[in-house]
Scaffold this active site. Sequence first.
Site, short mmCIF file in Angstrom:
data_model
loop_
_atom_site.label_atom_id
_atom_site.label_comp_id
_atom_site.label_asym_id
_atom_site.label_seq_id
_atom_site.Cartn_x
_atom_site.Cartn_y
_atom_site.Cartn_z
N SER A 1 0.88 -1.15 0.04
CA SER A 1 0.05 0.12 -0.05
C SER A 1 0.91 1.31 -0.01
O SER A 1 1.99 1.22 0.47
CB SER A 1 -0.75 0.14 1.28
N1 SAH Z 1 -1.18 -4.75 4.15
C1 SAH Z 1 -0.55 -5.05 2.88
C2 SAH Z 1 -1.32 -4.70 1.65
C3 SAH Z 1 -1.32 -5.77 0.59
S1 SAH Z 1 -2.62 -5.72 -0.53
C4 SAH Z 1 0.82 -4.29 2.72
O1 SAH Z 1 1.27 -3.44 3.57
O2 SAH Z 1 1.85 -4.89 1.79
C5 SAH Z 1 -3.77 -6.61 0.14
C6 SAH Z 1 -3.76 -8.20 0.61
O3 SAH Z 1 -4.75 -8.64 1.02
C7 SAH Z 1 -2.95 -9.00 -0.42
O4 SAH Z 1 -1.67 -9.52 -0.07
C8 SAH Z 1 -4.21 -9.92 -0.76
O5 SAH Z 1 -3.58 -11.25 -1.10
C9 SAH Z 1 -4.91 -9.99 0.62
N2 SAH Z 1 -6.38 -10.65 0.68
C10 SAH Z 1 -7.20 -10.16 -0.32
N3 SAH Z 1 -8.43 -10.85 0.24
C11 SAH Z 1 -7.93 -11.43 1.20
C12 SAH Z 1 -9.04 -12.32 2.16
N4 SAH Z 1 -10.02 -12.50 1.92
N5 SAH Z 1 -8.28 -12.64 3.34
C13 SAH Z 1 -7.22 -12.37 3.68
N6 SAH Z 1 -6.34 -11.55 2.94
C14 SAH Z 1 -6.81 -10.98 1.75
#
Ligand code: SAH
Length: 213
Positions: free
Chosen positions: A64
């Site tokens: 993000s």
């Molecule tokens: N907090 C992360 C943001 C990653 S983007 C960072 O700082 O890098 C969002 C993430 O949510 C992705 O890795 C994706 O695989 C995950 N995601 C999507 N749907 C999800 C779900 N139902 N349960 C858990 N994780 C999920």
Amino acid sequence: MKDTHKHQGLRNQLAKILEEKGITDKNVLTAIANVPRHLFMDSGFVDFAYQDKAFPIAADQTISQPYTVAFQTELLQVKPAHEILEIGTGSGYQTAVLIEMDAKVYTIERQNELFKKTKLFLPKIGYKPKKMIFGDGYKGLIENAPFDGIIVTAGAPFVPNALLAQLKIGGRLVIPIGDDLQTMTLFIRTSEKDFEKHELGKFRFVPMLKKRN
Ligand code: SAH
């Protein structure tokens, strides 16, 4: 890859930029200035690590934008020893920011590739979440509930009831809701049955998905 004075300087600048963009919580800004974001990114993007931008990570996901991380973290009002549940571990950057603020972090990721990578990586650079889980964020984490705060870092099509139910009274859920463009939404649990809802601007996240892979 190492952390150097140059990286520290870039991080201090990044924290200053976020302050100019309206982040006021000093603890959030200090955490941003402390977490070595370049270590969370694939090597090709390291030079961009301290720009205020999202970047691709493994499995078609993104780390993000720092402003978004800071904005969501500020809304959580993290205090030391707070129990925080994060949905969407991804690179682990948001997880590390929360741990920097002395929160006890439980984090769920539904992509096995990212889960495995980040589970190894975070402790290696000194960040130890209470629990890292490969699972479905829609369900929350009933065995460790209730939480002081829950943060969803993927775009949710709706508010999962399980997440509202797993908040303490006074607890906060920060969740971007919507399909292509999301409205950052804060729910505060004011009693067993009541929630305050605040809408706080538009953001763009990768979608929160149902299926695991
Ligand atoms: N907090 C992360 C943001 C990653 S983007 C960072 O700082 O890098 C969002 C993430 O949510 C992705 O890795 C994706 O695989 C995950 N995601 C999507 N749907 C999800 C779900 N139902 N349960 C858990 N994780 C999920």
